[in-house]
Scaffold this active site. Structure first.
Site, PDB file in Angstrom:
ATOM      1  N   GLN A   1       0.852  -1.186   0.000  1.00  0.00           N
ATOM      2  CA  GLN A   1       0.000   0.000   0.000  1.00  0.00           C
ATOM      3  C   GLN A   1       0.890   1.239   0.000  1.00  0.00           C
ATOM      4  O   GLN A   1       1.981   1.203   0.562  1.00  0.00           O
ATOM      5  CB  GLN A   1      -0.865   0.034   1.267  1.00  0.00           C
ATOM      6  CG  GLN A   1      -1.827  -1.128   1.396  1.00  0.00           C
ATOM      7  CD  GLN A   1      -3.035  -0.972   0.510  1.00  0.00           C
ATOM      8  OE1 GLN A   1      -3.607   0.101   0.440  1.00  0.00           O
ATOM      9  NE2 GLN A   1      -3.418  -2.015  -0.195  1.00  0.00           N
ATOM     10  N   CYS A   2       0.405   2.319  -0.621  1.00  0.00           N
ATOM     11  CA  CYS A   2       1.185   3.553  -0.607  1.00  0.00           C
ATOM     12  C   CYS A   2       1.448   4.002   0.822  1.00  0.00           C
ATOM     13  O   CYS A   2       0.559   3.876   1.654  1.00  0.00           O
ATOM     14  CB  CYS A   2       0.427   4.653  -1.365  1.00  0.00           C
ATOM     15  SG  CYS A   2       0.938   4.701  -3.071  1.00  0.00           S
ATOM     16  N   PRO A   3       2.606   4.490   1.172  1.00  0.00           N
ATOM     17  CA  PRO A   3       3.727   4.858   0.298  1.00  0.00           C
ATOM     18  C   PRO A   3       4.700   3.713  -0.002  1.00  0.00           C
ATOM     19  O   PRO A   3       5.785   3.980  -0.529  1.00  0.00           O
ATOM     20  CB  PRO A   3       4.424   5.968   1.087  1.00  0.00           C
ATOM     21  CG  PRO A   3       4.212   5.594   2.518  1.00  0.00           C
ATOM     22  CD  PRO A   3       2.876   4.904   2.584  1.00  0.00           C
TER      23      PRO A   3
END
Ligand SMILES: Cc1cc2nc3c(=O)[nH]c(=O)nc-3n(C[C@H](O)[C@H](O)[C@H](O)COP(=O)(O)OP(=O)(O)OC[C@H]3O[C@@H](n4cnc5c(N)ncnc54)[C@H](O)[C@@H]3O)c2cc1C
Length: 649
Positions: A584-586
């Site tokens: 998942q971002c980041p």
């Protein structure tokens, strides 16, 4: 009672069927100029795309079935040509025999829909240019495509144009979409449309905004579409989907005047200016619930409801059609966009006062797999908090949030009511605070004065007058930040509050607006009277600046002056792969940064990721670090992104 209904699809078939249910004795004649009645025109693009496999699934009814079940005299290939409103008759052209006849009526119902708009363009008589409105149009389009059909140009970025873009990509075609306006899907405000445009681009659709086809050159094997900007696109098939205008020709013969929006004027009982003529569907003007102005809403729901209301009134039941709120929804590949009520453009043009809030909640609890953040925009009245409109774009759960908000708007609810709504929750479906509650909390905080807010479009002005405070983590800040922003992570604020210059407004921001809200509350209670939180945070900011579109920043033309000039560097020939799926971002950007640090200028990385937020942040991140974003491809929900290490890291 003898009732003649012109048009046998949405509104016409609906009128006829309910009329029979209410009156067993009425003589009901339906005149339909086409070959089919009561079919699912909303499904036409999806049969072309191969998603709806069976053509017959679209043919909800046939004249024979309607006669057998409802004793309705359905006549296909019969075109109503002229109305004699004094003699109460209609002249009909029988397309089977080529002969005309006259049919009398006690009551006439006009449900002729709309006519596709096709502005005259040199070369537009080419048989490879199509519109899509009926089953016959769909058949012609399918017939025109064979295994050599590789490319399509779609003109118009509204509902049908975008649906067709998706469906033709699904069929394996390369698609260019040409749109005259500054954005596609005009029912949305531009910042939300940008999210979808970015997604369409990532799915391979080439979008040409503020452009139009000025001439079609019909060549042997292809049609060459010449655009306003002189670009030439050679294509195998053109779908013109600019929109529809109300069909008024027949109404004019009866002396029915068009209204200010070009449709037939009706009262709340769907009665025209002639006491015995009713009208419904795409041909009529209705009243906008929010603005109170006349409007055209060419949607299936209102057309069907209006048909029922006409049948009621014909049978002495004075039911009425309520003003419309234009609730609509569209699938754009695996994304969804939906809206209800007025958008910001409309409120502004009608000079209706409004406030707005952006939130980015996940479709369901983020710890339960299979969700992503949505962009939810709520518009509400500053005076009493009444909901004026809402738009949402995202992957899961967009439809139900807009439907809840549509009910709220219809019921005259306020943002304070949204805070209180008790909505169904379990982790696979929602969060304990549903996105609708969240939008209500944020909006109510604004109205109560608890959350003074700033907006992405005001950045340039605020940058010169105040302090831009990034309250995300140092790692997020180093990935990308607003120009001139100072970074104090929200967890460190109490200890480092002395670093904030005094005497100036403080414009705080974070990823989606929550951390900056916390900071703003601390600042307010620590003597900073002018502290503001960025609505929707960086997520909304990127939508405004259109950073989500692969590598381009087209609208509005903002250059904050700090982007590193990305110098095109020669490929070294070395290419490494990086698998960031499941991160998942980041996470994916962190992994990319680490990998690039180990490479030399000119080396390429192909990173594979499946968090859609990754590509939203990537263009601005690449620009900040001087890397080249070369290509984004989508395959089976995985994004493959090709990046070349640049000179300025
Ligand atoms: C491809 C496509 C996709 C769509 N998708 C959606 C969607 O997803 N959601 C949504 O809400 N709406 C959608 N719509 C819009 C929706 O279908 C229309 O708003 C709705 O059908 C309008 O109903 P109507 O009865 O006014 O007109 P129509 O359903 O268009 O029916 C009008 C009929 O009248 C006939 N007619 C016209 N003039 C005459 C005449 N003089 N004599 C005899 N017959 C005549 C026409 O041939 C036509 O069959 C879509 C429309 C299309 C074309």
């Amino acid at each position: 009672m003898k009732v003649v209904i012109v048009g046998g699809v949405a509104a016409g078939a609906s009128t006829a069927a309910r009329l029979r249910r209410l009156d067993e004795d009425a003589e009901i004649i339906v005149l339909e100029q086409g070959n089919h009645v009561s079919y699912a025109n909303c499904g036409l693009p999806y049969h072309i795309g191969g998603i709806i496999k069976k053509r017959e699934a679209l043919l909800v009814q046939t004249p024979e079935k309607l006669h057998a079940a409802l004793n309705i005299d359905v006549r296909i290939r019969q075109q109503a040509m002229a109305i004699d409103s004094d003699r109460k008759s209609v002249t009909v052209l029988d397309h089977n025999s080529g002969k005309e006849y006259t049919e009398s009526w006690d009551k006439l119902v006009l449900c002729g829909g709309g006519t596709p708009i096709r502005p005259p363009t040199p070369g537009d008589e080419d048989p490879r240019i199509f519109t899509l409105q009926s089953v016959s149009d769909m058949d012609r389009i399918i017939e025109a495509m064979d295994s050599d059909t590789r490319h399509a140009v779609i003109i118009g970025g509204g509902f049908i144009g975008v649906e067709m873009a998706e469906c033709l990509v699904e069929r394996g075609l390369q698609v260019d979409l040409v749109e005259l306006g500054e954005q596609t899907l005009p029912f949305l405000d531009p910042e939300l449309a940008h999210e979808l445009e970015g997604h369409m681009i990532r799915k391979g659709v080439r979008i040409h905004l503020q452009n139009q086809v000025t001439v079609f050159h019909g060549e042997d094997s292809q049609v060459v579409c010449e655009l306003k900007n002189k670009e030439r696109i050679a294509t195998d098939i053109v779908i013109s989907a600019i929109g529809v205008r109300p069909s008024m020709e027949l109404a004019r013969t009866a002396g029915l005047e068009p209204g200010s929006r070009g449709g037939i004027v009706v009262d709340k009982h769907m009665r025209t200016s002639h006491a015995d003529i009713y009208a419904a569907g795409d041909a009529v003007e209705v009243t906008d619930l929010v603005t109170g102005s006349p409007c055209l809403v060419p949607l299936a729901g209102p057309a069907n409801r209006q048909g029922r209301i006409i049948a009621d009134n014909l049978c002495g039941r004075p039911s009425t059609f309520a003003p419309v709120q234009g609730t609509s929804i569209i699938k754009v590949f695996d994304m969804t966009a939906a809206c209800t009520g007025a958008n910001e453009k409309r409120l502004r043009s009608e000079a209706i006062p409004y406030e707005k809030a952006y939130v980015h909640p996940p479709g369901h609890a983020s710890y339960y797999p299979g969700t992503a953040s949505m962009h939810l925009k709520l518009l509400f009245s500053p005076a009493d908090g009444k909901v004026l409109g809402a738009q949402a774009v995202g992957f899961d759960g967009v439809d139900k949030r807009i439907d809840v908000l549509a009910v709220a708007l219809r019921a005259g609810m306020t943002v304070y009511d949204l805070e209180e709504l008790e909505l169904a929750y379990a982790p696979p479906y929602s969060s304990a605070k549903d996105p609708v509650n969240m939008a209500g909390f944020v909006a109510a905080n604004i109205l109560r004065g608890d959350a003074p807010t700033w907006y992405a479009e005001d950045f340039t002005e605020h940058r010169t007058q105040g302090v831009i405070l990034d309250v995300r983590s140092a790692a997020e800040y180093s990935q990308w930040h607003l120009p001139d922003a100072i970074n104090i992570p929200h967890t460190e604020l109490r200890a480092r509050i002395g670093e904030i210059p005094e005497g100036k407004p403080v414009y705080a921001y974070c990823h989606s607006g929550f951390r900056s809200y916390l900071v703003m509350r601390i600042l307010k209670q620590s003597g900073f009277e002018q502290a503001f939180t960025l609505s929707g945070g960086v997520s909304t900011f990127h939508s405004f600046t259109n950073d989500s579109c692969a590598g381009t920043r087209r609208l509005p033309e903002i250059n904050y002056g700090d982007d590193k000039l990305v110098e095109m560097v020669q490929a070294s020939g070395k290419q490494v792969s990086l698998d960031a799926t499941g991160m998942q971002c980041p996470g994916p950007i962190d992994a990319l940064k680490t990998t690039l640090e180990q490479l030399a200028v000119g080396d390429d990385v192909i990173i594979t990721a499946n968090d859609p937020a990754f590509v939203s942040h990537l263009p601005s991140w690449c620009r900040s670090y001087g890397h080249q974003l070369l290509e984004i491809q989508n395959e089976n929900d995985n994004l493959h992104v090709l990046i070349r290490k640049g000179l300025t890291v």
